[in-house]
Design an enzyme around this catalytic site. Structure first.
Site, PDB file in Angstrom:
ATOM      1  N   ASP A  83      -8.186  -7.418  -4.864  1.00  0.00           N
ATOM      2  CA  ASP A  83      -7.663  -6.101  -5.224  1.00  0.00           C
ATOM      3  C   ASP A  83      -6.144  -6.264  -5.434  1.00  0.00           C
ATOM      4  O   ASP A  83      -5.568  -7.272  -5.006  1.00  0.00           O
ATOM      5  CB  ASP A  83      -7.984  -5.171  -4.046  1.00  0.00           C
ATOM      6  N   ASP A  85      -3.177  -3.341  -5.426  1.00  0.00           N
ATOM      7  CA  ASP A  85      -2.268  -2.538  -4.583  1.00  0.00           C
ATOM      8  C   ASP A  85      -2.684  -2.585  -3.117  1.00  0.00           C
ATOM      9  O   ASP A  85      -3.838  -2.325  -2.775  1.00  0.00           O
ATOM     10  CB  ASP A  85      -2.264  -1.075  -5.059  1.00  0.00           C
ATOM     11  N   ASP A 276      -8.043  -3.476   0.226  1.00  0.00           N
ATOM     12  CA  ASP A 276      -7.561  -2.594   1.296  1.00  0.00           C
ATOM     13  C   ASP A 276      -8.055  -1.156   1.177  1.00  0.00           C
ATOM     14  O   ASP A 276      -7.839  -0.348   2.075  1.00  0.00           O
ATOM     15  CB  ASP A 276      -6.026  -2.533   1.260  1.00  0.00           C
TER      16      ASP A 276
HETATM   17  O1  LIG Z   1      -7.511  -0.893  -6.728  1.00  0.00           O
HETATM   18  P1  LIG Z   1      -6.037  -1.025  -6.480  1.00  0.00           P
HETATM   19  O2  LIG Z   1      -5.404  -2.174  -7.213  1.00  0.00           O
HETATM   20  O3  LIG Z   1      -5.726  -1.050  -5.003  1.00  0.00           O
HETATM   21  O4  LIG Z   1      -5.412   0.305  -7.084  1.00  0.00           O
HETATM   22  C1  LIG Z   1      -5.608   1.558  -6.422  1.00  0.00           C
HETATM   23  C2  LIG Z   1      -4.491   2.499  -6.799  1.00  0.00           C
HETATM   24  O5  LIG Z   1      -3.292   1.785  -6.502  1.00  0.00           O
HETATM   25  C3  LIG Z   1      -2.060   2.384  -6.867  1.00  0.00           C
HETATM   26  O6  LIG Z   1      -1.783   3.440  -5.966  1.00  0.00           O
HETATM   27  C4  LIG Z   1      -1.590   2.996  -4.643  1.00  0.00           C
HETATM   28  O7  LIG Z   1      -0.444   2.105  -4.611  1.00  0.00           O
HETATM   29  C5  LIG Z   1       0.812   2.722  -4.973  1.00  0.00           C
HETATM   30  C6  LIG Z   1       1.882   1.642  -5.001  1.00  0.00           C
HETATM   31  O8  LIG Z   1       1.983   0.974  -3.771  1.00  0.00           O
HETATM   32  C7  LIG Z   1       1.111   3.857  -3.999  1.00  0.00           C
HETATM   33  O9  LIG Z   1       2.340   4.498  -4.345  1.00  0.00           O
HETATM   34  C8  LIG Z   1      -0.042   4.869  -4.025  1.00  0.00           C
HETATM   35  O10 LIG Z   1       0.169   5.876  -3.049  1.00  0.00           O
HETATM   36  C9  LIG Z   1      -1.366   4.179  -3.726  1.00  0.00           C
HETATM   37  O11 LIG Z   1      -2.453   5.080  -3.874  1.00  0.00           O
HETATM   38  C10 LIG Z   1      -2.075   2.847  -8.314  1.00  0.00           C
HETATM   39  O12 LIG Z   1      -0.887   3.542  -8.612  1.00  0.00           O
HETATM   40  C11 LIG Z   1      -3.302   3.680  -8.614  1.00  0.00           C
HETATM   41  O13 LIG Z   1      -3.322   3.995  -9.998  1.00  0.00           O
HETATM   42  C12 LIG Z   1      -4.527   2.833  -8.291  1.00  0.00           C
HETATM   43  O14 LIG Z   1      -5.712   3.532  -8.597  1.00  0.00           O
END
Ligand SMILES: O=P(O)(O)OC[C@H]1O[C@H](O[C@H]2O[C@H](CO)[C@@H](O)[C@H](O)[C@H]2O)[C@H](O)[C@@H](O)[C@@H]1O
Length: 336
Positions: A83, A85, A276
């Site tokens: 993954d 983020d 995560d």
């Molecule tokens: O599947 P992932 O790669 O984990 O993506 C899931 C979402 O991640 C991002 O949002 C998350 O991370 C951001 C940066 O650290 C944070 O600001 C936010 O609160 C988290 O939800 C991304 O911006 C989303 O579009 C993804 O869906």
């Protein structure tokens, strides 16, 4: 107002999806994502440490259990699913700033030299590629709805055409664009909201919204979606995710990639998925149910998961990947 959050203390609910149009469910989930929820329920940091340690009895650290993991991987081809983020980059307040460190990039590059490696993210393929910048990987963006193979994103930019491996929801593109514009407009008066277009899905971020306004974010999002019964809502880390109602998720993407790599139905393959987020649970579950490989949950707070092991944060993910590469290198040289 931008609220400062300690993302390490963030608590997410168990992996159940919040049904659309059930307001209490939304707010309940949103409150559980608050940083204080985990700490309050655990009391002081001392008892928090204690409950984390107790939790790792059920979900052992993949670093402490490394020897046990490599015994499972001996003589097998390991397929790595990562993954983005919160796994390869730390959670930050501004989604556009979630950069990956050069060190992590190097570690992932080394891993991809030894093991088939895919990034599986909620972000669009293009966005996640802009952060990762490694052409040798597979990318499954938009929660697995947009899958591309090594080199295809980069070459598509060079040649002006996209090389698609698989897109599960192409017909939804106009609808997603429309909903992105509507959600941006309907939430623009709420301080701190950010609406992100992830191509086949839309993220409504409330990380920087004052808690008193979370209900408003949920209501406005729900109101827009009432006109779109073919879209559904899921809940990530301080983010509401709008996506097509199709039977596709990160778990299906992992199955698809294993098939494409001709690694499905092979006894000598060990898929490992590290993530995560609640959306990663679909992938953990697929691996767990098939008794094929296993998931590693990245979390610094105790939570229920379909994963088998845990890591605390992206720096532990990096350590784990380094050890995995070293072990693969040793295994390769001893087989010479
Ligand atoms: O599947 P992932 O790669 O984990 O993506 C899931 C979402 O991640 C991002 O949002 C998350 O991370 C951001 C940066 O650290 C944070 O600001 C936010 O609160 C988290 O939800 C991304 O911006 C989303 O579009 C993804 O869906």
């Amino acid at each position: 107002m931008h609220m400062a959050h300690d993302s390490n203390c963030e608590h997410d609910d168990p992996p159940k999806l919040t049904p659309l149009h059930t307001d209490n469910g939304w707010l309940h989930d949103m409150s559980l994502s608050s940083p204080t929820a985990a700490l309050v329920s655990n009391g002081s940091s001392g008892s928090f440490d204690h409950s984390y340690r107790a939790w790792t009895k059920k979900y052992p650290s993949a670093l402490s259990a490394f020897d046990q993991i490599v015994v499972r991987g001996e003589g097998k081809k390991i397929a790595l699913f990562l993954d983005y983020d919160g796994t390869l980059s730390p959670i930050v307040d501004e989604p556009d700033n979630a950069v990956m460190s050069d060190q992590m990039r190097q570690v992932v590059r080394n891993a991809a030299m030894h093991l088939p490696t895919a990034i599986v993210s909620g972000r669009s393929c293009d966005k996640v590629f802009d952060f990762v910048k490694l052409t040798e990987l597979y990318y499954a963006g938009s929660h697995g709805m947009d899958i591309m193979g090594p080199g295809s994103i980069n070459s598509s930019k060079k040649q002006g055409k996209e090389v698609k491996i698989f897109q599960a929801a192409t017909e939804f593109l106009p609808m997603i664009d429309e909903v992105f514009r509507l959600l941006t407009d309907k939430t623009k008066a709420i301080n701190g909201v950010k609406v992100e277009n992830n191509r086949f899905c839309v993220s409504v971020h409330y990380r920087n919204v004052e808690q008193k306004d979370w209900q408003l974010v949920a209501e406005r999002t729900n109101h827009v979606l009432e006109a779109y019964p073919r879209l559904r809502l899921t809940h990530g880390r301080r983010v509401l995710e709008v996506r097509p109602v199709i039977d596709w998720n990160k778990g299906k993407a992992v199955e698809f990639l294993l098939e494409s790599l001709e690694l499905a139905n092979c006894k000598n393959v060990l898929p490992i998925y590290i993530g995560d987020d609640r959306t990663d649970e679909d992938a953990f579950k697929v691996l767990r149910d098939d008794k094929r490989g296993f998931g590693i949950l990245v979390s610094s707070v105790p939570k229920e998961s379909h994963a088998l092991y845990s890591l605390m944060d992206p720096s532990e993910v990096m350590d784990f990947l380094k050890r995995l590469v070293m072990w693969k290198e040793e295994e390769a040289s001893s087989n010479k």
